[in-house]
Design an enzyme around this catalytic site. Sequence first.
Site, PDB file in Angstrom:
ATOM      1  CB  SER A 145      10.700  54.991  30.246  1.00 48.03           C
ATOM      2  OG  SER A 145      10.297  54.017  31.158  1.00 48.03           O
ATOM      3  CG  ASP A 311      15.482  48.182  29.385  1.00 48.72           C
ATOM      4  OD1 ASP A 311      14.930  47.722  30.400  1.00 48.72           O
ATOM      5  OD2 ASP A 311      15.089  49.206  28.809  1.00 48.72           O
ATOM      6  CG  HIS A 344      14.327  51.174  31.743  1.00 54.44           C
ATOM      7  ND1 HIS A 344      13.801  51.055  30.479  1.00 54.44           N
ATOM      8  CD2 HIS A 344      13.576  52.132  32.368  1.00 54.44           C
ATOM      9  CE1 HIS A 344      12.777  51.885  30.336  1.00 54.44           C
ATOM     10  NE2 HIS A 344      12.625  52.549  31.465  1.00 54.44           N
TER      11      HIS A 344
END
Length: 364
Positions: A145, A311, A344
């Site tokens: 991330s 995502d 995500h």
Amino acid sequence: MTSARIDVTYEGRFRMHRAGYLESPTLAYETWGELNDARDNAVLIFTGLSPSAHARSCAVDPTPGWWEEMIGSGLPIDTDRFFVICVNSLGSCFGSTGPASVNPETGQRYRLTFPVLTLEDVAESAWFVVQHLGIERLHTVVGCSMGGMSGLALCLRHPQRVRAFVSVSSAARALPFSIAVRSLQREMIRSDPKWKKGNYDVGDPPITGQRLARKLGMITYRSPEEWIQRFGRERSTSHTRIEDQFIAEFAVESYLENHAQKFTGAFDPNCYLYLSHASDLFDLAEYGGSLKAGFRRLKLERALVIGVRTDILFPIAQQRELAEGFASVCTDMQFAELDCIRGHDSFLVDMDAFRPVIWDFFAD
């Protein structure tokens, strides 16, 4: 319980990427495995916005880490082979110096006097830890991330010092949707009357703003497909009073509330603002004027990009963009597009999908 966290102090002024400095900041990190005699088996892990350096449990601290099933003996990032380092991001509130820390020059908390934070600062502070450990070249940098952008910054600034890079659900830069979401999250915190322009009472922080920001974040961390499959239109309660009809009537509302309550109070609001803003500032194109020029600065031997179809925060198109960029400068480039349903957050919760891909990369 005893912590496995190690603190190291940067002696002197740590110059920030944009402007200003920190006087003798502290960096917190944890390690697993052993550094070999050649000092060439080190793997550095960059975290997302909110995790600490505790990525994996150990004998000193047996509490589960945030990537417990990925790091360890016989696991994809095998501590029988690798010396694994995870650094708490500069600007965070889990040991490394951040807005919640005391400024040694004033004796007061930094709060909003903390300099503008960038992911380049996060990268450079982590590189200081690596050098402190006597390591001159990393076997692999892994970034998840926000950590993927921090890791990319390290590879850009020290291109000869990293052999391989693994980008997990990250990007070359933030796009308008993710910037807009984080902007609104920051506004929620700043709009809370208790925020007081960053001068909130530590014992009475802007909980309402934080709670709302976390709820919005959770909506972007998961996927609409998961919401439908997991909750549908299931009701969580039946209201008997008219004034209660707007409060957590559906199961998905209760889910968001529970997660928000867990996060509130566990993470400093000002630290959240700074790290969120740093995520928006990073742009690979600043290294040469274009993404293509930025990628040309890299000197990697190998790269792996992992993305998730569902995502919405770092969409799959950005993963393909990374993969194409790495492929233009790296002969050994692998790309995995995973069909996970949890958006995500899949890299934290869908280990069955991620383990084989990362295992294969590190097995080579």
